[in-house]
Design a protein around this motif. Structure first.
Motif, PDB file in Angstrom:
ATOM      1  N   HIS A  84       0.736 -11.794 -11.218  1.00 38.72           N
ATOM      2  CA  HIS A  84       1.411 -10.613 -10.688  1.00 38.72           C
ATOM      3  C   HIS A  84       0.439  -9.439 -10.562  1.00 38.72           C
ATOM      4  O   HIS A  84       0.419  -8.726  -9.558  1.00 38.72           O
ATOM      5  N   SER A  85      -0.375  -9.247 -11.576  1.00 40.27           N
ATOM      6  CA  SER A  85      -1.359  -8.169 -11.558  1.00 40.27           C
ATOM      7  C   SER A  85      -2.388  -8.376 -10.443  1.00 40.27           C
ATOM      8  O   SER A  85      -2.733  -7.435  -9.717  1.00 40.27           O
ATOM      9  N   TYR A  86      -2.867  -9.603 -10.292  1.00 44.18           N
ATOM     10  CA  TYR A  86      -3.847  -9.900  -9.233  1.00 44.18           C
ATOM     11  C   TYR A  86      -3.225  -9.691  -7.854  1.00 44.18           C
ATOM     12  O   TYR A  86      -3.863  -9.131  -6.960  1.00 44.18           O
ATOM     13  N   ARG A  87      -1.985 -10.140  -7.702  1.00 34.78           N
ATOM     14  CA  ARG A  87      -1.314 -10.016  -6.401  1.00 34.78           C
ATOM     15  C   ARG A  87      -1.196  -8.548  -5.999  1.00 34.78           C
ATOM     16  O   ARG A  87      -1.456  -8.190  -4.848  1.00 34.78           O
ATOM     17  N   LYS A  88      -0.839  -7.692  -6.952  1.00 36.85           N
ATOM     18  CA  LYS A  88      -0.718  -6.267  -6.655  1.00 36.85           C
ATOM     19  C   LYS A  88      -2.074  -5.683  -6.256  1.00 36.85           C
ATOM     20  O   LYS A  88      -2.177  -4.968  -5.260  1.00 36.85           O
TER      21      LYS A  88
END
Length: 122
Positions: free
Chosen positions: A81-85
């Motif tokens: 989720h953090s990488y996607r953001k």
């Protein structure tokens, strides 16, 4: 004089491009760290059944194993989720990162292997 301003703008744009690239690489390294942490949690959870196989009560070992594997899967989900953001923010500025498809596939495969490992060690 105008030539000097064009060189300054070009240098400024180059530095901005480098900064965006460093940010993209830092985001990839951060996801790799989340992946390593998740793999460690899953590995320790699965190894616990072999290391503490004679632990009584038996339910305590199962809770420990399932808890560590679940923690690993959650850590991986949070890292994705953090990488996607970060990747979407960088894509909006024109910087290319690793494909979300590949990162997502890695997260799903690692999670599935961890969950499948529960059935193998039980």
């Amino acid at each position: 004089m105008a030539d000097f301003r064009n060189q300054e703008r070009s240098l400024g744009q180059t530095r901005t491009d480098w900064a965006e690239r460093r940010t993209a690489l830092a985001s990839e390294r951060t996801f790799a760290a989340w992946g390593r942490t998740a793999l460690s949690c899953i590995g320790v959870g699965l190894a616990a059944t072999q290391l503490f196989g004679d632990l009584e009560p038996r339910w305590l070992l199962r809770v420990l194993t399932v808890g560590l594997v679940a923690l690993g899967v959650l850590v991986l989900a949070f890292g994705f989720h953090s990488y996607r953001k970060s990747a979407r923010d960088l894509e909006s500025s024109g910087e290319h990162t690793l494909s979300l498809w590949w990162i997502g596939a890695f997260a799903v495969v690692l999670s599935a292997l961890g969950i499948a490992g529960l059935f193998l060690v039980w």
